[in-house]
Design an enzyme around this catalytic site. Structure first.
Site, PDB file in Angstrom:
ATOM      1  N   ASP A  95       0.831  -1.207   0.000  1.00 37.80           N
ATOM      2  CA  ASP A  95       0.000   0.000   0.000  1.00 37.80           C
ATOM      3  C   ASP A  95       0.859   1.248   0.000  1.00 37.80           C
ATOM      4  O   ASP A  95       0.550   2.236  -0.672  1.00 37.80           O
ATOM      5  CB  ASP A  95      -1.001   0.004   1.161  1.00 37.80           C
ATOM      6  CG  ASP A  95      -0.387  -0.265   2.523  1.00 37.80           C
ATOM      7  OD1 ASP A  95       0.792  -0.677   2.600  1.00 37.80           O
ATOM      8  OD2 ASP A  95      -1.097  -0.073   3.540  1.00 37.80           O
ATOM      9  N   GLY A 149      -3.818  -8.228  18.355  1.00 40.36           N
ATOM     10  CA  GLY A 149      -2.587  -8.809  17.852  1.00 40.36           C
ATOM     11  C   GLY A 149      -2.811  -9.877  16.803  1.00 40.36           C
ATOM     12  O   GLY A 149      -1.875 -10.581  16.439  1.00 40.36           O
ATOM     13  N   GLU A 152      -1.884   7.570  12.641  1.00 36.80           N
ATOM     14  CA  GLU A 152      -1.044   6.394  12.872  1.00 36.80           C
ATOM     15  C   GLU A 152       0.399   6.659  12.452  1.00 36.80           C
ATOM     16  O   GLU A 152       1.344   6.185  13.079  1.00 36.80           O
ATOM     17  CB  GLU A 152      -1.614   5.180  12.139  1.00 36.80           C
ATOM     18  CG  GLU A 152      -0.995   3.885  12.601  1.00 36.80           C
ATOM     19  CD  GLU A 152      -1.863   2.667  12.317  1.00 36.80           C
ATOM     20  OE1 GLU A 152      -1.294   1.574  12.247  1.00 36.80           O
ATOM     21  OE2 GLU A 152      -3.099   2.816  12.185  1.00 36.80           O
ATOM     22  N   ASP A 189      -5.749  -0.215   5.778  1.00 37.96           N
ATOM     23  CA  ASP A 189      -6.653  -0.645   6.843  1.00 37.96           C
ATOM     24  C   ASP A 189      -7.737   0.386   7.123  1.00 37.96           C
ATOM     25  O   ASP A 189      -8.914   0.053   7.283  1.00 37.96           O
ATOM     26  CB  ASP A 189      -5.850  -0.915   8.123  1.00 37.96           C
ATOM     27  CG  ASP A 189      -4.774  -1.965   7.922  1.00 37.96           C
ATOM     28  OD1 ASP A 189      -4.896  -2.763   6.979  1.00 37.96           O
ATOM     29  OD2 ASP A 189      -3.798  -1.969   8.694  1.00 37.96           O
TER      30      ASP A 189
END
Length: 482
Positions: A51, A170, A223, A235
């Site tokens: 990405d 996770g 992020e 995402d």
């Protein structure tokens, strides 16, 4: 082990989860929340580690995700608590001033917390680290509001938030993006003029695709700039812009999307995510190291993104040509004699030539697989059984690349991919950034129990942690739920 004994993670019933979260919020904060917002995790058919290179990704929004109950404050503080037992450390308090201090490099002198360095996901044991995903999201929304009045955030805005998730933390299914996007919807609803004008579920309709794309970019900025992660936006995009029953074909050159229906493929087949329970921990620098290798190859080849090495509709020969050019520039295993061509000695910056070539090969073949999948899923004349076989083949090829070229796989994932393919899965691969996480398998519906039983057995026999299983159904994007 029989499949009935295996742990299966249900997404739960959203309105029941919302009602329970409202009750817990009132107990925790002494008042009712203004609402509850949800954002899904994701499973990616293909497009890992590309990405940020402008490649195509093919993710699906999950029915599993993160719920946020929230109410506004007027003191600039965020008070947050997660109900996940692996992360819960009581109510955490943060302020936008703390985030601003970190962003201005004054945090160390001011006694504020340092920037978190984990990548792509929330990690058990990272005490309070998860709160920075939320604070960073509010910080990024405030930056958007400086240019878009309908998304402006008052300077004194704060909020109380209570969070729960049906995603395995996770598990490589993007619990971090689900947290960011659910918090983003809460902040838009509580703080902005757009939220004030569209109360409750009216906000869902008000958030058209253009606005959702803008919010996804803000979550990505949070992020990258606040958390310090190397995300490329995959995402956040699918969490906010997915569609029920569809896979998102995301062109990361410009973040345009097409939504491809999956009803034909999934009539007799199902996607199964197998959470290895080996935590998807990327904060030790291995993910960044892989990205640095691929970016060194990119600079050597003189492009701004690796996708530019391939034509619009690439074929295997185009990948071979790009790799041959890399080999020519480095002179085999040596860097001598190529400075006058592209400055490749500087471009590789002392990184291993062989490692850079492997990362390059993964990125280019992964982009090729994405384009092949896009063609398969848009071919209305292709029989579903033929399409399923081709998708399965590409999934397994993707895993081999993650294992051998990206070098981000691990023994449990390799064992699971091999085992489920032997007992009826059409294909399987590691998804997410790697170094832990989940395997995605395409399974005939009448073989699902056999695949689950075999996967559980191989983990037991080889001494791996017992896996958990999620039924993957392409689902709706982030939304108001209560």
């Amino acid at each position: 082990m029989h499949s009935d004994d295996a742990a299966r993670l249900s997404p739960g019933e959203p309105h029941r989860i919302s009602a329970g979260l409202r009750t817990r919020f009132a107990e925790e904060f002494g008042r009712d929340p203004d609402g509850v917002w949800f954002a899904p995790g994701r499973a990616n058919l293909n497009g890992e580690h590309v990405d940020f290179h402008g490649g195509r990704c093919l993710p699906m929004a999950l029915a599993h995700g993160t719920y946020v109950a929230a109410a506004p404050r007027q003191d600039g503080l965020l008070r947050l608590r997660t109900l996940d037992p692996e992360l819960d450390d009581g109510v955490q308090t943060l302020s936008l001033a703390a985030v601003a201090a970190v962003m201005s490099d004054d945090g160390a002198e001011a006694g504020e917390p340092a920037t978190i360095t984990d990548v792509h996901t929330i990690v058990p044991g990272q005490i309070s680290g998860w709160t920075w995903y939320v604070a960073g999201t509010l910080w990024a929304l405030a930056r958007v509001g400086e240019e878009a009045p309908e998304l402006a955030v008052p300077e004194d805005f704060g909020a109380d938030l209570l969070i729960c998730s049906t995603l395995p933390i996770g598990g490589g299914l993007s619990s971090s993006a689900a947290l960011e996007c659910s918090a983003m919807l809460a902040f838009v609803a509580l703080a902005t003029p757009l939220g004030a004008a569209n109360r409750g579920t009216a906000l869902d309709a008000a958030l058209d695709d253009e606005l959702r794309a803008r919010l996804a970019a803000a979550c990505m900025r949070a992020e990258v700039e606040v958390v310090g992660a190397g995300t490329g936006g995959l995402d956040q995009t699918v969490s906010l812009r997915g569609r029920a029953g569809h896979v998102v074909s995301l062109d990361c050159r410009d973040f345009t999307v097409e939504r491809l229906p999956m009803d034909g493929l999934l009539a007799e087949h199902a996607f199964l995510a197998i959470d290895t329970r080996q935590a998807h921990w990327l904060g030790d620098g291995q993910f960044d190291d892989r990205r640095a290798d691929s970016e060194a190859a990119m600079r050597l080849l003189g492009v701004d993104r690796l996708r530019d090495l391939l034509p619009e509709h690439p074929e295997p020969g185009d990948v071979d040509a790009a790799l041959a050019r890399f080999d020519t520039l480095v002179g085999g295993d040596e860097l001598e004699g190529c400075d006058e061509l592209t400055g490749c000695a500087e471009a590789l910056e002392g990184r291993s030539t062989a490692a850079c070539r492997r990362r390059l090969r993964h990125a280019l073949t992964e982009m090729l697989r994405s384009e092949q999948l896009d063609r398969i899923l848009t071919d209305e004349e292709l029989e579903p059984t033929t399409a399923a076989a081709e998708v399965g083949r590409i999934l397994t090829a993707g895993h081999a690349s993650m294992r051998d070229d990206a070098e981000v796989s691990f023994p449990a994932a390799d064992a699971l991919v091999g085992t489920v393919s032997e007992v009826g899965a059409l294909g399987a691969r590691l998804i997410g950034g790697g170094f832990g996480g989940s395997v995605l398998a395409l399974v005939p519906r009448d073989r699902e129990d056999a695949v689950i039983g075999a996967a559980a057995r191989v983990c037991q026999e080889q001494g791996f942690t017992a896996p958990r299983f999620l039924h993957v159904e392409p689902s709706a994007p982030a939304r108001v739920v209560g």
